[in-house]
Structure formats: structure tokens, C-alpha cells
Design an enzyme around this catalytic site. Structure first.
Site, PDB file in Angstrom:
ATOM      1  N   GLU A 131       0.854  -1.194   0.000  1.00 34.57           N
ATOM      2  CA  GLU A 131       0.000   0.000   0.000  1.00 34.57           C
ATOM      3  C   GLU A 131       0.887   1.242   0.000  1.00 34.57           C
ATOM      4  O   GLU A 131       1.968   1.233   0.595  1.00 34.57           O
ATOM      5  CB  GLU A 131      -0.829  -0.114   1.282  1.00 34.57           C
ATOM      6  CG  GLU A 131      -2.037   0.683   1.545  1.00 34.57           C
ATOM      7  CD  GLU A 131      -2.959   1.089   0.433  1.00 34.57           C
ATOM      8  OE1 GLU A 131      -2.501   1.387  -0.685  1.00 34.57           O
ATOM      9  OE2 GLU A 131      -4.143   1.202   0.694  1.00 34.57           O
ATOM     10  N   ASP A 132       0.435   2.281  -0.687  1.00 34.23           N
ATOM     11  CA  ASP A 132       1.203   3.523  -0.674  1.00 34.23           C
ATOM     12  C   ASP A 132       1.107   4.189   0.701  1.00 34.23           C
ATOM     13  O   ASP A 132       2.114   4.514   1.315  1.00 34.23           O
ATOM     14  CB  ASP A 132       0.766   4.472  -1.805  1.00 34.23           C
ATOM     15  CG  ASP A 132      -0.745   4.679  -1.887  1.00 34.23           C
ATOM     16  OD1 ASP A 132      -1.485   4.163  -1.018  1.00 34.23           O
ATOM     17  OD2 ASP A 132      -1.189   5.362  -2.825  1.00 34.23           O
TER      18      ASP A 132
ATOM     19  N   ASP B 202      -4.153   5.770   5.828  1.00 38.75           N
ATOM     20  CA  ASP B 202      -4.622   7.052   6.351  1.00 38.75           C
ATOM     21  C   ASP B 202      -5.699   6.774   7.407  1.00 38.75           C
ATOM     22  O   ASP B 202      -5.380   6.585   8.575  1.00 38.75           O
ATOM     23  CB  ASP B 202      -5.126   7.855   5.151  1.00 38.75           C
ATOM     24  CG  ASP B 202      -5.583   9.243   5.485  1.00 38.75           C
ATOM     25  OD1 ASP B 202      -5.170   9.765   6.522  1.00 38.75           O
ATOM     26  OD2 ASP B 202      -6.347   9.825   4.703  1.00 38.75           O
TER      27      ASP B 202
ATOM     28  N   PHE C   6      -1.467  16.234   3.571  1.00 36.13           N
ATOM     29  CA  PHE C   6      -1.780  15.514   2.341  1.00 36.13           C
ATOM     30  C   PHE C   6      -0.534  15.498   1.469  1.00 36.13           C
ATOM     31  O   PHE C   6       0.006  16.549   1.128  1.00 36.13           O
ATOM     32  CB  PHE C   6      -2.956  16.150   1.592  1.00 36.13           C
ATOM     33  CG  PHE C   6      -3.510  15.225   0.563  1.00 36.13           C
ATOM     34  CD1 PHE C   6      -4.388  14.214   0.916  1.00 36.13           C
ATOM     35  CD2 PHE C   6      -3.119  15.329  -0.770  1.00 36.13           C
ATOM     36  CE1 PHE C   6      -4.868  13.323  -0.029  1.00 36.13           C
ATOM     37  CE2 PHE C   6      -3.597  14.438  -1.725  1.00 36.13           C
ATOM     38  CZ  PHE C   6      -4.477  13.435  -1.353  1.00 36.13           C
TER      39      PHE C   6
ATOM     40  N   ARG D 128       1.332  12.448  -9.440  1.00 35.81           N
ATOM     41  CA  ARG D 128       1.703  11.060  -9.170  1.00 35.81           C
ATOM     42  C   ARG D 128       3.152  10.784  -9.586  1.00 35.81           C
ATOM     43  O   ARG D 128       3.858   9.999  -8.982  1.00 35.81           O
ATOM     44  CB  ARG D 128       0.763  10.138  -9.963  1.00 35.81           C
ATOM     45  CG  ARG D 128       0.655   8.752  -9.431  1.00 35.81           C
ATOM     46  CD  ARG D 128      -0.162   7.889 -10.376  1.00 35.81           C
ATOM     47  NE  ARG D 128      -1.602   7.995 -10.234  1.00 35.81           N
ATOM     48  CZ  ARG D 128      -2.303   7.458  -9.236  1.00 35.81           C
ATOM     49  NH1 ARG D 128      -1.698   6.830  -8.263  1.00 35.81           N
ATOM     50  NH2 ARG D 128      -3.610   7.562  -9.209  1.00 35.81           N
TER      51      ARG D 128
END
Ligand code: IMP
Length: 114
Positions: free
Chosen positions: A33-34, A37, A86, A99
Site C-alpha cells: 500500500e502507498d 490514512d 496531504f 503522481r
């Protein structure tokens, strides 16, 4: 999986955009997973995966933002814990933008429309 859509706040609605093409029964599964959160995406994925009876399931994440956690999820392998900002780049996007940025950057004024 996606839960964000265009904005910087998780919608809480987790969508499967691309499912597995084969059985993982009796296989060892590792989710890469990046960022974790709220934890909702991984929690949903773990629930879904358990119905497919793998031998084991582990989670690897580059980043973790514990300040926004809404559900406790196990992260077996973690790169970095970050504060509640963020972030984009290194594969992370903001409504499909940034990205490709070759580093992780913070979006300032992420609350503003873009
Ligand atoms: P969660 O379900 O709230 O844990 O969100 C996980 C997903 O939200 C990640 O896989 C990312 O796609 C996205 N996400 C969460 N925080 C960020 C961020 O700071 N930048 C970019 N995407 C994020």
C-alpha cells in the site's frame, strides 16, 4: 482500491477498481500500500481477502498517517510514519495529479479546490 475520488478527504466508500484475476486460496498474500490514512481501505481489503481463504495476509505500507486513523489495522512492514498532511508524488496523487513527482511532497492549502 480507491476511496478518495478527486479530493483530499477519504469518502469512506471503498471501491474495487481492479480485482484479482485468480484464486489466492492457501497462498501467502502481501498487500503493498502507498499510504494508510484512515485505515478504511486496508480494513475493507483484509475483510474481503479473508473470505478467499489465503494461508496468510500481511500489509506493507510506505507511509502511515496515524492522526487520521478511524479503524485499527495491522501494518506488518512500514516505511515512515508521517504527520497529518496531504502528500503527493512517488505514486501518490491528488485527483490524479503529481503522481509522477519523483519525491514525496506536501500539498499546501489542500483544502482549496484545484
Ligand atoms: P485510507 O482508506 O483512508 O487509509 O486511505 C488509503 C488511500 O487513500 C491510499 O491508498 C491513498 O490512495 C489515499 N491517500 C490517503 N492519504 C493520502 C495522501 O496524503 N496523499 C495521497 N493519497 C492519499
Amino acid at each position: 482500491m480507491r476511496s478518495y475520488g478527486e479530493g483530499t478527504q477519504s469518502t469512506g466508500v471503498v471501491q474495487i477498481t481492479h480485482d484479482l484475476g485468480r484464486s489466492v486460496e492457501d497462498e501467502d498474500v502481501l498487500f503493498v500500500e502507498d499510504i494508510v490514512d484512515t485505515g478504511l481501505t486496508i480494513a475493507h481489503l483484509l475483510d474481503l481477502m479473508r473470505t478467499r481463504r489465503p494461508a496468510s495476509v500481511k500489509v506493507c505500507a510506505l507511509l502511515h498517517k496515524p492522526a487520521r486513523r478511524r479503524i485499527e489495522v495491522p501494518i506488518d512492514y512500514l516505511g515512515f510514519t508521517i504527520e497529518d498532511k496531504f502528500v503527493v508524488g512517488y505514486g501518490l496523487d491528488w485527483g490524479e495529479r503529481y503522481r509522477e513527482v519523483p519525491y514525496i511532497g506536501v500539498v499546501e492549502h489542500a483544502d482549496l479546490a484545484h
